[in-house]
Design an enzyme around this catalytic site. Sequence first.
Site, PDB file in Angstrom:
ATOM      1  N   ASP A 113       6.447  -1.742   3.380  1.00  0.00           N
ATOM      2  CA  ASP A 113       6.028  -1.083   2.145  1.00  0.00           C
ATOM      3  C   ASP A 113       4.603  -1.526   1.823  1.00  0.00           C
ATOM      4  O   ASP A 113       4.337  -2.723   1.722  1.00  0.00           O
ATOM      5  CB  ASP A 113       6.986  -1.483   1.018  1.00  0.00           C
ATOM      6  CG  ASP A 113       6.802  -0.628  -0.229  1.00  0.00           C
ATOM      7  OD1 ASP A 113       6.354   0.524  -0.101  1.00  0.00           O
ATOM      8  OD2 ASP A 113       7.114  -1.121  -1.321  1.00  0.00           O
ATOM      9  N   HIS A 120      -2.432   2.354  -8.989  1.00  0.00           N
ATOM     10  CA  HIS A 120      -1.213   1.557  -9.176  1.00  0.00           C
ATOM     11  C   HIS A 120      -1.531   0.058  -9.125  1.00  0.00           C
ATOM     12  O   HIS A 120      -1.091  -0.717  -9.980  1.00  0.00           O
ATOM     13  CB  HIS A 120      -0.178   1.910  -8.102  1.00  0.00           C
ATOM     14  CG  HIS A 120       1.033   1.031  -8.111  1.00  0.00           C
ATOM     15  ND1 HIS A 120       1.968   1.054  -9.123  1.00  0.00           N
ATOM     16  CD2 HIS A 120       1.465   0.081  -7.230  1.00  0.00           C
ATOM     17  CE1 HIS A 120       2.925   0.176  -8.867  1.00  0.00           C
ATOM     18  NE2 HIS A 120       2.643  -0.438  -7.721  1.00  0.00           N
ATOM     19  N   GLU A 187       9.924   3.578  -7.846  1.00  0.00           N
ATOM     20  CA  GLU A 187       8.563   3.705  -7.332  1.00  0.00           C
ATOM     21  C   GLU A 187       8.491   4.981  -6.510  1.00  0.00           C
ATOM     22  O   GLU A 187       9.208   5.140  -5.524  1.00  0.00           O
ATOM     23  CB  GLU A 187       8.155   2.470  -6.514  1.00  0.00           C
ATOM     24  CG  GLU A 187       8.054   1.228  -7.386  1.00  0.00           C
ATOM     25  CD  GLU A 187       7.298   0.067  -6.746  1.00  0.00           C
ATOM     26  OE1 GLU A 187       7.198   0.017  -5.505  1.00  0.00           O
ATOM     27  OE2 GLU A 187       6.805  -0.792  -7.506  1.00  0.00           O
ATOM     28  N   GLU A 189       6.990   7.121  -3.829  1.00  0.00           N
ATOM     29  CA  GLU A 189       6.201   6.827  -2.635  1.00  0.00           C
ATOM     30  C   GLU A 189       6.387   7.925  -1.589  1.00  0.00           C
ATOM     31  O   GLU A 189       7.323   8.717  -1.655  1.00  0.00           O
ATOM     32  CB  GLU A 189       6.626   5.479  -2.028  1.00  0.00           C
ATOM     33  CG  GLU A 189       6.599   4.332  -3.037  1.00  0.00           C
ATOM     34  CD  GLU A 189       6.664   2.954  -2.401  1.00  0.00           C
ATOM     35  OE1 GLU A 189       6.530   2.859  -1.163  1.00  0.00           O
ATOM     36  OE2 GLU A 189       6.838   1.977  -3.141  1.00  0.00           O
ATOM     37  N   ASP A 222      11.353   3.597  -3.943  1.00  0.00           N
ATOM     38  CA  ASP A 222      11.477   2.154  -3.728  1.00  0.00           C
ATOM     39  C   ASP A 222      11.966   1.514  -5.031  1.00  0.00           C
ATOM     40  O   ASP A 222      11.207   0.912  -5.786  1.00  0.00           O
ATOM     41  CB  ASP A 222      10.105   1.605  -3.312  1.00  0.00           C
ATOM     42  CG  ASP A 222      10.134   0.108  -3.080  1.00  0.00           C
ATOM     43  OD1 ASP A 222      11.183  -0.405  -2.673  1.00  0.00           O
ATOM     44  OD2 ASP A 222       9.097  -0.540  -3.323  1.00  0.00           O
ATOM     45  N   ARG A 226      12.352  -5.227 -11.917  1.00  0.00           N
ATOM     46  CA  ARG A 226      11.131  -5.963 -12.281  1.00  0.00           C
ATOM     47  C   ARG A 226      11.408  -7.382 -12.746  1.00  0.00           C
ATOM     48  O   ARG A 226      10.591  -8.281 -12.510  1.00  0.00           O
ATOM     49  CB  ARG A 226      10.394  -5.213 -13.391  1.00  0.00           C
ATOM     50  CG  ARG A 226      10.016  -3.779 -13.048  1.00  0.00           C
ATOM     51  CD  ARG A 226       9.047  -3.707 -11.904  1.00  0.00           C
ATOM     52  NE  ARG A 226       8.713  -2.315 -11.581  1.00  0.00           N
ATOM     53  CZ  ARG A 226       8.052  -1.950 -10.485  1.00  0.00           C
ATOM     54  NH1 ARG A 226       7.666  -2.848  -9.597  1.00  0.00           N
ATOM     55  NH2 ARG A 226       7.795  -0.682 -10.262  1.00  0.00           N
ATOM     56  N   GLN A 229      12.295  -9.498  -9.665  1.00  0.00           N
ATOM     57  CA  GLN A 229      11.074  -9.661  -8.878  1.00  0.00           C
ATOM     58  C   GLN A 229      10.112 -10.662  -9.516  1.00  0.00           C
ATOM     59  O   GLN A 229       9.506 -11.492  -8.829  1.00  0.00           O
ATOM     60  CB  GLN A 229      10.405  -8.290  -8.726  1.00  0.00           C
ATOM     61  CG  GLN A 229       9.171  -8.274  -7.840  1.00  0.00           C
ATOM     62  CD  GLN A 229       8.527  -6.876  -7.781  1.00  0.00           C
ATOM     63  OE1 GLN A 229       9.137  -5.891  -8.205  1.00  0.00           O
ATOM     64  NE2 GLN A 229       7.327  -6.802  -7.258  1.00  0.00           N
ATOM     65  N   TYR A 233       9.126 -13.922  -6.956  1.00  0.00           N
ATOM     66  CA  TYR A 233       8.173 -13.421  -5.948  1.00  0.00           C
ATOM     67  C   TYR A 233       7.066 -14.385  -5.556  1.00  0.00           C
ATOM     68  O   TYR A 233       6.321 -14.096  -4.613  1.00  0.00           O
ATOM     69  CB  TYR A 233       7.595 -12.076  -6.377  1.00  0.00           C
ATOM     70  CG  TYR A 233       6.328 -12.121  -7.183  1.00  0.00           C
ATOM     71  CD1 TYR A 233       6.341 -12.599  -8.482  1.00  0.00           C
ATOM     72  CD2 TYR A 233       5.119 -11.686  -6.635  1.00  0.00           C
ATOM     73  CE1 TYR A 233       5.179 -12.640  -9.217  1.00  0.00           C
ATOM     74  CE2 TYR A 233       3.962 -11.723  -7.369  1.00  0.00           C
ATOM     75  CZ  TYR A 233       3.991 -12.210  -8.657  1.00  0.00           C
ATOM     76  OH  TYR A 233       2.833 -12.255  -9.384  1.00  0.00           O
ATOM     77  N   LYS A 242      13.715  -5.865  -4.627  1.00  0.00           N
ATOM     78  CA  LYS A 242      13.529  -4.610  -3.886  1.00  0.00           C
ATOM     79  C   LYS A 242      14.669  -4.330  -2.908  1.00  0.00           C
ATOM     80  O   LYS A 242      14.935  -3.165  -2.584  1.00  0.00           O
ATOM     81  CB  LYS A 242      12.243  -4.690  -3.049  1.00  0.00           C
ATOM     82  CG  LYS A 242      10.975  -4.958  -3.833  1.00  0.00           C
ATOM     83  CD  LYS A 242      10.443  -3.694  -4.465  1.00  0.00           C
ATOM     84  CE  LYS A 242       8.998  -3.885  -4.940  1.00  0.00           C
ATOM     85  NZ  LYS A 242       8.437  -2.614  -5.405  1.00  0.00           N
ATOM     86  N   THR A 246      16.645   1.363  -1.133  1.00  0.00           N
ATOM     87  CA  THR A 246      15.460   2.211  -1.051  1.00  0.00           C
ATOM     88  C   THR A 246      15.957   3.580  -0.605  1.00  0.00           C
ATOM     89  O   THR A 246      16.679   3.670   0.395  1.00  0.00           O
ATOM     90  CB  THR A 246      14.462   1.662  -0.012  1.00  0.00           C
ATOM     91  OG1 THR A 246      14.171   0.296  -0.322  1.00  0.00           O
ATOM     92  CG2 THR A 246      13.177   2.482   0.017  1.00  0.00           C
ATOM     93  N   THR A 339       3.623   2.683  -4.417  1.00  0.00           N
ATOM     94  CA  THR A 339       3.710   3.600  -5.549  1.00  0.00           C
ATOM     95  C   THR A 339       2.459   4.462  -5.651  1.00  0.00           C
ATOM     96  O   THR A 339       1.335   3.953  -5.586  1.00  0.00           O
ATOM     97  CB  THR A 339       3.865   2.797  -6.856  1.00  0.00           C
ATOM     98  OG1 THR A 339       4.943   1.886  -6.684  1.00  0.00           O
ATOM     99  CG2 THR A 339       4.132   3.710  -8.029  1.00  0.00           C
ATOM    100  N   GLU A 353       4.588   1.252 -15.347  1.00  0.00           N
ATOM    101  CA  GLU A 353       3.259   1.762 -15.703  1.00  0.00           C
ATOM    102  C   GLU A 353       3.340   2.773 -16.842  1.00  0.00           C
ATOM    103  O   GLU A 353       2.544   2.728 -17.783  1.00  0.00           O
ATOM    104  CB  GLU A 353       2.607   2.408 -14.476  1.00  0.00           C
ATOM    105  CG  GLU A 353       2.223   1.424 -13.377  1.00  0.00           C
ATOM    106  CD  GLU A 353       1.862   2.149 -12.093  1.00  0.00           C
ATOM    107  OE1 GLU A 353       0.695   2.505 -11.916  1.00  0.00           O
ATOM    108  OE2 GLU A 353       2.780   2.381 -11.264  1.00  0.00           O
TER     109      GLU A 353
END
Lengths: 405, 405
Positions: A113, A120, A187, A189, A222, A226, A229, A233, A242, A246, A339, A353
Amino acid sequence: MAGADGSGYGLSHLPYGVVMVDGHPVPAVRIGDHALDLRACHRAGLLPGVVWAEHVDLTMLMMEGADVWAGVRAAVTDLLSEDGSQRPPDGALVPLADVAAPTMPFTVADYVDFYSSLHHATNLGRLFRPDSDPLLPNWRHLPVGYHGRAGTVVVSGTPIHRPVGQQRPPQPGAAPPVGPSERLDIELEVGFVTGGLGTPLGTAVPASAAGDHIFGIVLVNDWSARDIQAWEYQPLGPFLGKSFATSIGPWITPLAALEAARVAPPEQDPPVSDYLRVDGKWSFDLSLEVAITPAGTTTEEVISRVSFADMYWTMPQQLAHATVNGATIRAGDLFASGTVSGPERGTEGSLIELTMGGREPITIAGVERTFLQDGDTVTLRGSCEGVDGQPVVLAEVTGTILPPG
Amino acid sequence: MAGADGSGYGLSHLPYGVVMVDGHPVPAVRIGDHALDLRACHRAGLLPGVVWAEHVDLTMLMMEGADVWAGVRAAVTDLLSEDGSQRPPDGALVPLADVAAPTMPFTVADYVDFYSSLHHATNLGRLFRPDSDPLLPNWRHLPVGYHGRAGTVVVSGTPIHRPVGQQRPPQPGAAPPVGPSERLDIELEVGFVTGGLGTPLGTAVPASAAGDHIFGIVLVNDWSARDIQAWEYQPLGPFLGKSFATSIGPWITPLAALEAARVAPPEQDPPVSDYLRVDGKWSFDLSLEVAITPAGTTTEEVISRVSFADMYWTMPQQLAHATVNGATIRAGDLFASGTVSGPERGTEGSLIELTMGGREPITIAGVERTFLQDGDTVTLRGSCEGVDGQPVVLAEVTGTILPPG
């Protein structure tokens, strides 16, 4: 084929997928609201190649390489053309209404990814690091990316259980709470899938050779938690935030179907390293959108519209970068764009966002949302113009949120 | 079998691999310096199950699950015991000297790499963030991990081309140099491989069920290009600094062969979340070592010795964590421990630690080294005691560095 024009699945599209015929998965091409059973065409002696059409998914066709793909596309085009030299065999055109939803079209080998939208990356940088440059120093020099979990790439329509996981403790030193994600996001994509027999270890794929390796593209959702993550992360990147799922589209649009959508990529400043230079129109003017049907309603509303054309990093650059260190690629490798977001409000490809980190709820079909609620259905769509002026509609990617499993 | 005792591959070990017999890959068990051809045993009617022994690698055996593994192990033990009820069929015991080196024993489905040694995480934290707490706040609460590239996991003996890639610019704003890594490193790790038919999406594997899912363990060399990694890894983690190659041993040691090596894991402070709690002896007292034969010499020297017993996070915890969000696992998933390092000098599992970030060269067989040079050969070894008091020697993992491909 009559009726296919204007459907988004006309002769200039011809995406590949897998449908169940008499209880057996077979490779197929979508034409209008029908699937052309490629195994039946093969058994009738109408297709080049002898092995892949008997395979249970598209992996073996992907392995055959670009010359075979071109030959199959030409043969299928001929079979489906009003003035073609041959007709599909009896029973080979299956109404999609008569079969179950298409299955996962291939086994994902490795899933990478990227993070290739300037807007983004800038938006997320502002949210997460408000006091510093939103773009990290490496971002304009290389297409930042990471490996995701190939085994949890699922086909459109698969319900998505809300993930459970550890989240950031309420204060430093406290125990981290463990529970369902409260910041479940999407996301938007676009991914490409590679083919061929595999490159040798220690050999880079030049950006100029990308066209020989790319089998086709799919829309990708995806899904992202949040809160999970944010806690996990550092320092090794996203993992459980994640890896729970997917989603991809069931029909893979061949690169050849995108010829009329090719546009020049945006200028890159500063200039990139030699191995990342690429000539030609390697951006694609795809119109993308995110639609949500909130739980408890039957009304779908589009919450974001964006073009894929101004992604900063292109597919050949992503492929060249991912292999510059000598890493191999295989048939079935999935490379997602990251994204897709534009510069204006309403063009962002994620809820984090669109809602400014969850601080500014949006109203969807009369219902207020920051992140996803159980029962919400998310659908990604994309389209462009085909070489014959007819629309080419990427297979949509949809999924409904379920409570934790 | 006579002569196998003391070899590290006696009756209490019986690791699985794949060897070429008459040009065809067949599943096998190692006994002393022989491979027992399981396909030949199956065709002679001497093994339970009917499918997996005809398969070209171990993936189908892995899919069969823990009950079949126990049955096969019992049958093979009987075949190879002096006082067993049956003998291997003629020709089924193949001298390893007569066949090519074992091939890759399975197709890696997904590859996850953890970061589970307290000493390694502390050492790297000190090197990279000298002015702050070496452990990030999440480290003691969850086994930090990320996905690596499954397609570049290779079998021991595969030469490793030095990776090429972008590195940090000499000063901010300058173009990043692109070239061969000058900080090519190793990581000494132990990985486990899962089996079974796959868990359903949205379902966690409880830590208490780990034993049913783990097929066996292998040594892992997670080759790492520190300069490529340092420039690329923010914010999404390691990518090209790792993805060029990961080497594993050709023989998979069954969990059942490690019974006598089980020890209680180190105490965890603070206490972990409920889903990470595990009872029982889930650490393993494996003695590990890293040996290097520098280019231009024929002398191998051991540069690090460390026990696997005091890894902070255990395999059941890693498996429970990787699935708590509902992610599936499949047969052939590889979960590596992260670099195994101890608290004292000379127990570190990577050169970056052994040389204090490259600032303090070490002497290996009379030759000075910080990071790896072309022509260097690295070999990882590991062993423990078997249930019969005989040694159990994990298949070694070796690789020689070649110039960029």
